[in-house]
Scaffold this active site. Structure first.
Site, PDB file in Angstrom:
ATOM      1  N   CYS A  60       2.683  -4.105   1.506  1.00 53.45           N
ATOM      2  CA  CYS A  60       3.106  -5.466   1.149  1.00 53.45           C
ATOM      3  C   CYS A  60       3.970  -5.467  -0.112  1.00 53.45           C
ATOM      4  CB  CYS A  60       1.864  -6.332   0.964  1.00 53.45           C
ATOM      5  SG  CYS A  60       2.171  -7.935   0.207  1.00 53.45           S
ATOM      6  N   CYS A  63       2.886  -8.013  -2.805  1.00 56.66           N
ATOM      7  CA  CYS A  63       1.662  -7.534  -3.465  1.00 56.66           C
ATOM      8  C   CYS A  63       2.014  -6.548  -4.574  1.00 56.66           C
ATOM      9  CB  CYS A  63       0.736  -6.842  -2.462  1.00 56.66           C
ATOM     10  SG  CYS A  63       0.203  -7.877  -1.075  1.00 56.66           S
TER      11      CYS A  63
END
Length: 142
Positions: A60, A63
Site C-alpha cells: 500500500c 500506507c
C-alpha cells in the site's frame, strides 16, 4: 604516507557515522508497540485506553507515505503515545486476515480506535496528514 593519512581520515569518518547514527529512542512520532491484537485488548482494558490500530498492507503506497510523514510527526506522536495503545497489523499476514474480516477492512490504510471490549469507536479511511489525524481523534483525547 599520503595514502595512510587518507585511509585514516576515511576510517575516522566511517566510525563517527556510527556514533552519530540516530537510534529508535530518538525518533519522534507514534511509538507502535509489538503486541498481538489480544495483548493490545488486554492492555487497553488494564490502562483504560483505546487502541489505535493501523490496518495496512505492505504493498500500500498511501500506507508507506503515512509511515514516512504523518506517523513520524512529533505532534502526532505526543498525542498518540500518551493517549492510545498504538499497534500496526499487516492485514495479509499472521492474525491480520482474521482481524480484517472481523472489522471489515476493505481499503488501506484503515485506522481504527478500538476499546478494550473490541468495539470500534472511530474508523478513519485513507491517508491523512498529521493535522487531519489529530482532528479525527480529538474527541478521544484526554
Amino acid at each position: 604516507m599520503k595514502y595512510l593519512s587518507v585511509i585514516t581520515i576515511v576510517i575516522a569518518l566511517i566510525g563517527s557515522s556510527f556514533v552519530w547514527a540516530p537510534t529508535n529512542s530518538d525518533e519522534e512520532g507514534i511509538n507502535f508497540e509489538t503486541l498481538s491484537f489480544e495483548e493490545a485488548i488486554q492492555k487497553a482494558k488494564k490502562e483504560n485506553k483505546l487502541i489505535f490500530l493501523d490496518a495496512y498492507a505492505v504493498w500500500c503506497g498511501p500506507c508507506k507515505m503515512m509511515d514516512r510523514t504523518t506517523f513520524k510527526s512529533k505532534k502526532v506522536g505526543d498525542v498518540f503515545n500518551e493517549n492510545f495503545i498504538n499497534i500496526k497489523i499487516d492485514m495479509e499476514k499472521g492474525e491480520g486476515p482474521a482481524i480484517a474480516r472481523r472489522y471489515q477492512v476493505r481499503a488501506y490504510p484503515t485506522m481504527m480506535l478500538i476499546n478494550g471490549e473490541g468495539k470500534v469507536e472511530k474508523r478513519i479511511l485513507g491517508a491523512v496528514r498529521d493535522t487531519q489525524l489529530l482532528q479525527e481523534v480529538n474527541d478521544f483525547v484526554k
